[in-house]
Design an enzyme around this catalytic site. Structure first.
Site, short mmCIF file in Angstrom:
data_model
loop_
_atom_site.label_atom_id
_atom_site.label_comp_id
_atom_site.label_asym_id
_atom_site.label_seq_id
_atom_site.Cartn_x
_atom_site.Cartn_y
_atom_site.Cartn_z
N SER A 125 0.96 -1.12 0.04
CA SER A 125 -0.05 0.19 0.04
C SER A 125 0.83 1.33 0.10
CB SER A 125 -1.10 0.01 1.48
OG SER A 125 -1.93 0.96 1.12
N ASP A 127 -9.43 -4.96 -4.99
CA ASP A 127 -8.73 -3.97 -4.28
C ASP A 127 -9.30 -2.54 -4.96
OD1 ASP A 127 -7.32 -2.03 -2.99
OD2 ASP A 127 -5.47 -2.61 -3.62
N HIS A 129 -7.82 -5.26 -0.14
CA HIS A 129 -6.89 -4.39 0.28
C HIS A 129 -6.13 -4.76 1.38
CE1 HIS A 129 -3.96 -0.80 -0.53
NE2 HIS A 129 -4.28 -0.30 0.85
#
Length: 707
Positions: free
Chosen positions: A429, A625, A655
C-alpha cells in the site's frame, strides 16, 4: 463465465419465488410475503436492465488488462462483484422457494436478507452505469479520467449521497473469500463499537472495554451496524482512524500476534541519529555523494528501524549495532543469546521493508507477523522502517526518512548480518509507493539503486481521480472513499479546516487556523524542495504527462455496445432509474493540492525521465482492491517504456491482505506469491552497477559530488 446462464437462473428464481410466495397465507407471515414478492419483482427488473450492461463490459474489458496472461482491471472487478451478488440472490431465492411453505420458515428474516441484497444490487447497477461513463469518456486502454476533472468530481458527488449501509450489514463482504467474511464482520463490529465511544472522556482501555460490551447489538442488528458504519466511514476524522488502526499495536493484540507468529532470533528496534552519510556513486565508486538526514518540516531528526532475522548472523550482536538500539523494547532475544546461539555468516541478501497504513497509521510492529515468516522463508535479514506519519508529518518527511534508512542500510549492512550483494525493497500500500519513490530518489542522487522492488497493492496515484476499481470504495469495508481521501489529504498536508463538518460529528476542529496555514506553507515548500533537484526539462514535462492521461496520447475511444447514450450530456443513469440515497451526506474533500501531482508522491504521473533506470518492479495486486487500477496502469507504463515489470493479480482478497496472511489459506497463498517475487530479485543475475542508473540529477540539497 456464462452470463447467459446466470441471468436465466435469476429470472427463473424470481418467477418461482413470486409464484410460491403469492400463495402463502397471511397468517403467520403477515406482510413478509408481500415484502418478498415486491423484492423479487425489483430484482427481476434489475436483472433485465443489467444484462445488456454486462454484455457491454464483457465485450471490451480485456482491452484494459496488463496482458493476455494477467486478466485484471476495474471493469472486470465490477462485473465480478455483480456476479457474486447475483449468485447470493439465486442461492437465497432457491432456498426461499423450497422452504417458504415449511413450518419453520422465518419469513421476516428471509425478507430482510433479500431486501438487503436487492438494495446492494441496485447500488451495483448504479456503479456499472458510472463505469460505462468512464468507458465512454476515457481514452482507449486508460483506466483513469485524468483528462476530465469534472468526471472525477461527479464520482465524488455521487459517493457523498449514495446509500452505502446495505454493503456493511447483511451483505458485508459478500464479494470476498468466504473464509474472510467472519473476520471482516469482526472488524466492522469493532469499528462501530469503538466509534460509539470515540471522543468521549474515557481511557483507551475503558473505550475498548465498552466497545466489547456494546458490540452485541451490532451482531444482532445488521441494519444498525450498516447505518453506523456508513456514518463512521463518511464523517469521523483522521484521529479516529489513527486510533482505531493503531489498536493492532496495543499490548494485548500485539502479544497475541507474537504468540501466533514465527519465532525469530533477532528482533531489534533501532534509532539512527541524523548524521550525513557518504555513499559511493553507482556510476563511479571512487566518487562519493553526501546523503543528508531527513529535514522536512521540523529539521534533522532520527529515523526508527526494526531489524528482524530468523537466524542470528555475524554483526547482529555487535556492540556497534547495539549502540543504536532503542530502550522501549528488549533489543534482542536475550534467552537465545545467553545460551550461545550459533552465529551464521552474513547473508548476501538484504530486504528493506516499508509498511503500509495509508501514510497515517501503524508501524513495523503491525506487520511483524508476516515479516517474521518472510525472514524464515527467505532466510534473509529484514530491515523495516518506522517512518513518521501524516498528518503530523506530511510529504516529504516519510520519503526522506525511508531514503535515508535505505542509504544507511547500504553503508552499514555488515551490522545487519548481510553483505548486501543483492538488496530488495518491499512494501504494501503506502509502503509500495515508498519503495518506488525511494528508488526514484536513489537514481536522482546517483547512488546505488536496489536490485528489485516488490510492491503489494501500491498506491501509485494519490488523487481522487475516478477509475473503475475506485468505484469499489463505495462498497469496500476496508477502504471506503471517505477514508482513502482523508489519508491522501493528510499525506499531502491539505488544510483540513476547509471542510465543513457534518453536524454532530467529530472533526479536526482542534487544529487552529494558524497551524493549518503553517502546514499548508510547509507542504508547498516541500513540493518546491523536491522539484529543486529535477532538471528543468523534467519539470516542464510533468504537466504535459498529466494532460496526456498517463502517457497515452491517442484520441481513440473504446468502442462498446453500451446501453446509454452519453453524447447529449453528462447523464449517468437511464431514465426511470436512480440509486438509493443516504439521509446523511458524506463530507469528502477532493485532493486538489498540487503536491499530489508531484512524481515523488504519485509515481504514476512521473515522466519517463524519472522512471527510466528503475530496477525490476514486481507488483502483486488483488482483483477486489479499490487500488487495482493503480497497479495495472503503472505496470503498463513501465512496460511501454521497456522497463522490467511483472504484475500478478490474486483473486477474492481485499486491500491489505498481507496483514491477514495468517487468517485464511487464500491470504497465505498471496503472501507466498510476494515471497516468490522477492526471491526472484535475490536470485536474478547480477547486473553491473554502472548499468543500473542514469546520470544523476543535480541536487542542491545534497551538494556537490566529492571524492
Amino acid at each position: 463465465m456464462d452470463w447467459g446462464a446466470v441471468f436465466i437462473s435469476l429470472e427463473a428464481v424470481c418467477e418461482e419465488n413470486m409464484t410460491a410466495l403469492s400463495s402463502l397465507p397471511n397468517f403467520p407471515y403477515g406482510d413478509a410475503s408481500e415484502r418478498l414478492v415486491t423484492c423479487m419483482s425489483k430484482i427481476q427488473a434489475h436483472g433485465h436492465a443489467l444484462e445488456p450492461v454486462v454484455s457491454c463490459f464483457t465485450a471490451v474489458y480485456h482491452h484494459y488488462d496488463f496482458d493476455s496472461d494477467t486478466p485484471g482491471n476495474g471493469y472486470r472487478t465490477l462485473v465480478k462483484v455483480l456476479h457474486s451478488c447475483l449468485l447470493h440472490i439465486i442461492q437465497k431465492g432457491r432456498y426461499i422457494a423450497s422452504n417458504c411453505h415449511g413450518a419453520f420458515f422465518r419469513a421476516d428474516h428471509n425478507a430482510s436478507e433479500m431486501e438487503a441484497y436487492c438494495s446492494a444490487l441496485c447500488q451495483l447497477r448504479a456503479l456499472l452505469y458510472l463505469a460505462q461513463r468512464l468507458l465512454h469518456d476515457n481514452d482507449h486502454g486508460q483506466l483513469y479520467s485524468l483528462q476530465d476533472g469534472e468526471l472525477s468530481r461527479r464520482f465524488v458527488r455521487e459517493y457523498t449521497s449514495m446509500h452505502k449501509a446495505c454493503f456493511y450489514g447483511r451483505c458485508l463482504g459478500f464479494q470476498f473469500s468466504p473464509t474472510l467474511r467472519p473476520f471482516l464482520q469482526t472488524v466492522v463490529i469493532s469499528m462501530v463499537s469503538f466509534g460509539e465511544r470515540y471522543g468521549k472522556q474515557q481511557s483507551g482501555l475503558g473505550t475498548a472495554a465498552f466497545s466489547l460490551l456494546s458490540s452485541g447489538k451490532y451482531v444482532i442488528d445488521p441494519e444498525l451496524r450498516g447505518v453506523e458504519f456508513e456514518r463512521i466511514t463518511q464523517n469521523l476524522d483522521m484521529n479516529f482512524w489513527k486510533s482505531f488502526w493503531n489498536l493492532t499495536e496495543s499490548e494485548l493484540l500485539s502479544g497475541l500476534a507474537c504468540i501466533a507468529s514465527n519465532l525469530v532470533q533477532v528482533n531489534l528496534t533501532l534509532t539512527i541519529p541524523p548524521e550525513t552519510l557518504h555513499l559511493p556513486l553507482a556510476s563511479d565508486p571512487k566518487l562519493f555523494a553526501p546523503v543528508s538526514p531527513p529535514v522536512a518540516h521540523w529539521g534533522p531528526g532520527p529515523v526508527h528501524l526494526r531489524l528482524i532475522s530468523y537466524e542470528l548472523r555475524e554483526g547482529q550482536d555487535s556492540e556497534k549495532l547495539l549502540e543504536f538500539t532503542r530502550t522501549d523494547t528488549p533489543p534482542i532475544s536475550v534467552s537465545l543469546l545467553s545460551f550461545g546461539a550459533k552465529k551464521r555468516p552474513p547473508s548476501p541478501w538484504l530486504l528493506v521493508h516499508f509498511h503500509g497504513g495509508g501514510f497515517v497509521a501503524q508501524t513495523s510492529k503491525s506487520h511483524e507477523n508476516y515479516l517474521k515468516s518472510w525472514s524464515r522463508d527467505l532466510n534473509v535479514p529484514i530491515l523495516s522502517v518506522d517512518y513518521s506519519l501524516a498528518p503530523e508529518a506530511p510529504f516529504p518527511r516519510a520519503l526522506e526518512e525511508c531514503f535515508y534508512a535505505y542509504c544507511w542500510a547500504l553503508k552499514n549492512c555488515h551490522l545487519l548480518g548481510s553483505t548486501a550483494e543483492r538488496v530488495c525493497l518491499a512494501g504494501d500500500s503506502a509502503g509500495g509507493n515508498l519503495c518506488i519513490t525511494v528508488s526514484m530518489r536513489a537514481m536522482a542522487c546517483g547512488v546505488r539503486v536496489p536490485d528489485g522492488i516488490m510492491a503489494a497493492y501500491p498506491a501509485t496515484l494519490l488523487t481522487t481521480d475516478a477509475s473503475p476499481s475506485r468505484l469499489l470504495t463505495l462498497i469496500d469495508p476496508l477502504l471506503p472513499l471517505g477514508v482513502l481521501s482523508k489519508c491522501l489529504n493528510a499525506y499531502a498536508g491539505m488544510d483540513c479546516q476547509m471542510v465543513q463538518p457534518t453536524e454532530g460529528t467529530t472533526t479536526l476542529s482542534a487544529l487552529g487556523r494558524d497551524t493549518a496555514l503553517l502546514i499548508s506553507d510547509l507542504t508547498m515548500g516541500a513540493s518546491n524542495w523536491i522539484q529543486s533537484f529535477l532538471p528543468a526539462e523534467v519539470i516542464g514535462s510533468l504537466s504535459l504527462s498529466h494532460r496526456r492521461s498517463l502517457g497515452n496520447e491517442t484520441d481513440q475511444r473504446s468502442v462498446s455496445p453500451c446501453s446509454l447514450d452519453f453524447s447529449s450530456g453528462p447523464r449517468d443513469y437511464p431514465e426511470g432509474f436512480e440509486p438509493l440515497r443516504s439521509e446523511r451526506l458524506a463530507v469528502i474533500q477532493t485532493t486538489c493540492s498540487p503536491i499530489v501531482n508531484n512524481p515523488f508522491v504519485s509515481p504514476l504521473l512521473a515522466p519517463e525521465e524519472l522512471l527510466r533506470g528503475l530496477p525490476p518492479v514486481h507488483l502483486v495486486a488483488s482483483s477486489l482492491d479499490a487500488l487495482l487500477d493503480d497497479s495495472v496502469m503503472f505496470a503498463k507504463k513501465l512496460r511501454d517504456m521497456g522497463q522490467p515489470v511483472t504484475l500478478r493479480v490474486v483473486e477474492d482478497l481485499p486491500h491489505g491482505f498481507l496483514s491477514l496472511s495468517g487468517l485464511a489459506k487464500e491470504t497465505q497463498v498471496a503472501s507466498d506469491i510476494c515471497v516468490e517475487r522477492i526471491r526472484e530479485v535475490f536470485q536474478q543475475k547480477t547486473t553491473p552497477l554502472c548499468t543500473q542508473v542514469t546520470t544523476p540529477f543535480k541536487d542542491q540539497t545534497f551538494g556537490s559530488l566529492s571524492k
